[in-house]
Motif scaffolding. Structure first.
Motif, PDB file in Angstrom:
ATOM      1  N   VAL A 260      32.388  87.939   4.848  1.00 17.24           N
ATOM      2  CA  VAL A 260      31.354  88.574   4.036  1.00 17.24           C
ATOM      3  C   VAL A 260      31.096  89.981   4.577  1.00 17.24           C
ATOM      4  CG1 VAL A 260      28.986  88.373   3.194  1.00 17.24           C
ATOM      5  CG2 VAL A 260      30.366  86.321   3.588  1.00 17.24           C
ATOM      6  N   TYR A 261      30.852  90.850   3.666  1.00 20.12           N
ATOM      7  CA  TYR A 261      30.668  92.261   4.060  1.00 20.12           C
ATOM      8  C   TYR A 261      29.531  92.369   5.066  1.00 20.12           C
ATOM      9  CZ  TYR A 261      29.741  97.226   3.751  1.00 20.12           C
ATOM     10  OH  TYR A 261      29.545  98.546   4.043  1.00 20.12           O
ATOM     11  N   GLY A 262      29.816  92.940   6.189  1.00 19.11           N
ATOM     12  CA  GLY A 262      28.819  93.162   7.218  1.00 19.11           C
ATOM     13  C   GLY A 262      28.924  92.211   8.381  1.00 19.11           C
ATOM     14  N   LEU A 263      29.685  91.071   8.235  1.00 20.95           N
ATOM     15  CA  LEU A 263      29.804  90.128   9.338  1.00 20.95           C
ATOM     16  C   LEU A 263      30.865  90.593  10.309  1.00 20.95           C
ATOM     17  CD1 LEU A 263      29.572  86.677   7.511  1.00 20.95           C
ATOM     18  CD2 LEU A 263      27.761  87.969   8.647  1.00 20.95           C
ATOM     19  N   PRO A 264      30.663  90.343  11.594  1.00 21.04           N
ATOM     20  CA  PRO A 264      31.681  90.753  12.572  1.00 21.04           C
ATOM     21  C   PRO A 264      32.901  89.838  12.500  1.00 21.04           C
ATOM     22  CG  PRO A 264      29.903  89.618  13.687  1.00 21.04           C
ATOM     23  CD  PRO A 264      29.468  89.772  12.262  1.00 21.04           C
ATOM     24  N   ARG A 265      34.023  90.377  12.872  1.00 19.60           N
ATOM     25  CA  ARG A 265      35.268  89.612  12.906  1.00 19.60           C
ATOM     26  C   ARG A 265      35.748  89.539  14.340  1.00 19.60           C
ATOM     27  NH1 ARG A 265      39.528  92.057   9.009  1.00 19.60           N
ATOM     28  NH2 ARG A 265      40.566  90.114   9.589  1.00 19.60           N
ATOM     29  N   GLN A 266      36.191  88.308  14.733  1.00 18.28           N
ATOM     30  CA  GLN A 266      36.684  88.088  16.089  1.00 18.28           C
ATOM     31  C   GLN A 266      38.149  88.477  16.147  1.00 18.28           C
ATOM     32  OE1 GLN A 266      34.959  87.228  18.692  1.00 18.28           O
ATOM     33  NE2 GLN A 266      36.663  87.265  20.111  1.00 18.28           N
ATOM     34  N   VAL A 267      38.435  89.382  17.011  1.00 15.82           N
ATOM     35  CA  VAL A 267      39.818  89.785  17.222  1.00 15.82           C
ATOM     36  C   VAL A 267      40.304  89.142  18.504  1.00 15.82           C
ATOM     37  CG1 VAL A 267      41.346  91.744  17.526  1.00 15.82           C
ATOM     38  CG2 VAL A 267      39.366  91.960  16.041  1.00 15.82           C
ATOM     39  N   TYR A 268      41.386  88.387  18.438  1.00 14.59           N
ATOM     40  CA  TYR A 268      41.872  87.681  19.621  1.00 14.59           C
ATOM     41  C   TYR A 268      43.386  87.740  19.648  1.00 14.59           C
ATOM     42  CZ  TYR A 268      43.186  83.858  16.533  1.00 14.59           C
ATOM     43  OH  TYR A 268      43.746  83.114  15.545  1.00 14.59           O
ATOM     44  N   ASP A 269      43.913  87.361  20.807  1.00 20.28           N
ATOM     45  CA  ASP A 269      45.356  87.321  21.009  1.00 20.28           C
ATOM     46  C   ASP A 269      45.757  85.855  21.128  1.00 20.28           C
ATOM     47  OD1 ASP A 269      47.972  87.581  21.702  1.00 20.28           O
ATOM     48  OD2 ASP A 269      47.640  89.199  23.152  1.00 20.28           O
ATOM     49  N   PRO A 270      46.657  85.351  20.268  1.00 19.52           N
ATOM     50  CA  PRO A 270      47.030  83.926  20.329  1.00 19.52           C
ATOM     51  C   PRO A 270      47.681  83.531  21.645  1.00 19.52           C
ATOM     52  CG  PRO A 270      48.451  85.123  18.845  1.00 19.52           C
ATOM     53  CD  PRO A 270      47.337  86.046  19.194  1.00 19.52           C
ATOM     54  N   LYS A 271      48.134  84.491  22.443  1.00 13.79           N
ATOM     55  CA  LYS A 271      48.746  84.119  23.721  1.00 13.79           C
ATOM     56  C   LYS A 271      47.714  83.583  24.701  1.00 13.79           C
ATOM     57  CE  LYS A 271      52.391  87.584  23.383  1.00 13.79           C
ATOM     58  NZ  LYS A 271      53.005  88.777  24.042  1.00 13.79           N
ATOM     59  N   TYR A 272      46.497  84.029  24.553  1.00  9.94           N
ATOM     60  CA  TYR A 272      45.463  83.684  25.525  1.00  9.94           C
ATOM     61  C   TYR A 272      44.346  82.825  24.950  1.00  9.94           C
ATOM     62  CZ  TYR A 272      47.762  87.483  27.964  1.00  9.94           C
ATOM     63  OH  TYR A 272      48.688  88.288  28.540  1.00  9.94           O
ATOM     64  N   CYS A 273      44.265  82.730  23.625  1.00 15.79           N
ATOM     65  CA  CYS A 273      43.184  81.980  23.002  1.00 15.79           C
ATOM     66  C   CYS A 273      43.757  80.851  22.164  1.00 15.79           C
ATOM     67  CB  CYS A 273      42.318  82.890  22.131  1.00 15.79           C
ATOM     68  SG  CYS A 273      41.570  84.240  23.066  1.00 15.79           S
ATOM     69  N   LEU A 274      43.021  79.729  22.107  1.00 15.37           N
ATOM     70  CA  LEU A 274      43.436  78.596  21.292  1.00 15.37           C
ATOM     71  C   LEU A 274      43.212  78.921  19.825  1.00 15.37           C
ATOM     72  CD1 LEU A 274      41.966  75.647  23.377  1.00 15.37           C
ATOM     73  CD2 LEU A 274      44.320  76.489  23.350  1.00 15.37           C
ATOM     74  N   THR A 275      44.073  78.323  18.996  1.00 12.75           N
ATOM     75  CA  THR A 275      43.939  78.526  17.564  1.00 12.75           C
ATOM     76  C   THR A 275      42.800  77.688  17.055  1.00 12.75           C
ATOM     77  OG1 THR A 275      46.303  78.916  17.413  1.00 12.75           O
ATOM     78  CG2 THR A 275      45.134  78.407  15.358  1.00 12.75           C
ATOM     79  N   PRO A 276      41.789  78.247  16.457  1.00 13.26           N
ATOM     80  CA  PRO A 276      40.660  77.451  15.965  1.00 13.26           C
ATOM     81  C   PRO A 276      41.067  76.590  14.791  1.00 13.26           C
ATOM     82  CG  PRO A 276      40.457  79.714  15.264  1.00 13.26           C
ATOM     83  CD  PRO A 276      41.632  79.669  16.190  1.00 13.26           C
ATOM     84  N   GLU A 277      40.510  75.375  14.728  1.00 13.89           N
ATOM     85  CA  GLU A 277      40.785  74.460  13.635  1.00 13.89           C
ATOM     86  C   GLU A 277      39.542  74.347  12.781  1.00 13.89           C
ATOM     87  OE1 GLU A 277      42.044  70.806  15.288  1.00 13.89           O
ATOM     88  OE2 GLU A 277      43.903  71.621  16.152  1.00 13.89           O
TER      89      GLU A 277
END
Length: 298
Positions: A260-277
């Motif tokens: 939604v316009y205005g919400l922050p987006r999480q930027v992550y690297d899949p090498k170090y972070c688990l893929t959210p389900e």
């Protein structure tokens, strides 16, 4: 008081250079002509050295008295330096009254101190020109043109104010034939080509360009983009509603992952972070009792 007291020493540097240039302009042939003329008029011998013979000013004063009697009233025969300088000064005043221009006359020190013999020679040549103009027999110099003054009556001068001189141009043979109203276009044509004259003055001549054969085919509304293509390359007409590739393309674009316009987006690297389900709609939430895997940087 000796004569050497008034003589300058040798010149050096720029003064020597200037003196040498002036000496190079001295004409020995003119000196012989001046010597013959002065000796003939005065009846006296100048001596082997021309300038030294004129240095005391005695011969010069006698010379101008022969050309114009009574020019120098007293000629000093003394050998004193100031008497010789006085003779030269009296000669300069006499030739000025005789008619020699001031810019052609030498200074007393040019002769007495031997600083500029070229200027002394130029003055004597100018004196010969004035004497020749006055009717004396002189074989050198030029004869000056005589001044011819013209006097006009005041009435004649007033008449000249009403005449336009040819230096300002002339309107003779001028005509307003073919002139149109101010601001109206005039048709230009060449009679040699046999072209007919225009029917009215509103005709636009070819010198101003022509709209013959013009068409508005293919014109779009103001502000609408037009596709430019080359027919010889086989390019087809493009839809004017499509965005050209030169302007970029949105082909393959997707809004997947957009929030939604205005919400922050999480930027992550899949090498170090688990893929959210994320649970899908309609499924029961499941609880995973397995231990979570955390990465500790420590």
């Amino acid at each position: 008081m000796s004569t050497a007291h008034f003589n300058r020493g040798p010149a050096y540097g720029l003064s020597a250079e200037v003196k040498n240039k002036l000496a190079q302009k001295y004409d020995p042939r003119r000196e012989q002509e001046l010597r013959a003329w002065i000796e003939e008029v005065t009846g006296r011998r100048i001596g082997p050295n021309f300038m030294d013979g004129l240095k005391d000013g005695i011969i010069l004063c006698e010379f101008i008295n022969k050309l114009q009697p009574g020019s120098v009233r007293k000629v000093n025969e003394s050998t004193q330096n100031w008497h010789q300088l006085e003779n030269i000064g009296n000669f300069i005043k006499a030739i000025t009254k005789y008619g020699v221009k001031p810019h052609d006359i030498f200074e007393a020190n040019d002769l007495f101190e031997n600083t500029n013999h070229t200027q002394v020679q130029s003055t004597l040549i100018a004196l010969a020109s004035v004497a020749k103009t006055k009717g004396n027999k002189v074989n050198m110099g030029v004869k000056y043109a005589e001044k011819q003054e013209r006097k006009f009556l005041p009435e004649k001068l007033k008449e000249g104010r009403n005449i336009i001189g040819l230096q300002m141009g002339t309107n003779k043979f001028a005509s307003q034939q073919g002139m149109t109203a101010y601001g109206t276009r005039r048709h230009l044509y060449d009679p040699k080509l046999g072209t007919d004259q225009p029917l009215d003055q509103a005709t636009i001549s070819l010198q101003m360009g022509t709209n013959k054969g013009a068409s508005q085919a293919g014109m779009t509304a103001p502000g609408t983009k037009r596709q430019i293509f080359e027919p010889t390359l086989g390019m087809e007409h493009c839809d004017t509603l499509n965005v050209s590739l030169q302007m970029g393309s949105n082909k393959g674009a997707s809004q997947r992952g957009m929030t939604v316009y205005g919400l922050p987006r999480q930027v992550y690297d899949p090498k170090y972070c688990l893929t959210p389900e994320y649970p899908e709609l309609g499924d029961e939430p499941t609880h995973n009792h397995h231990s979570h895997n955390y990465y500790n940087s420590a």
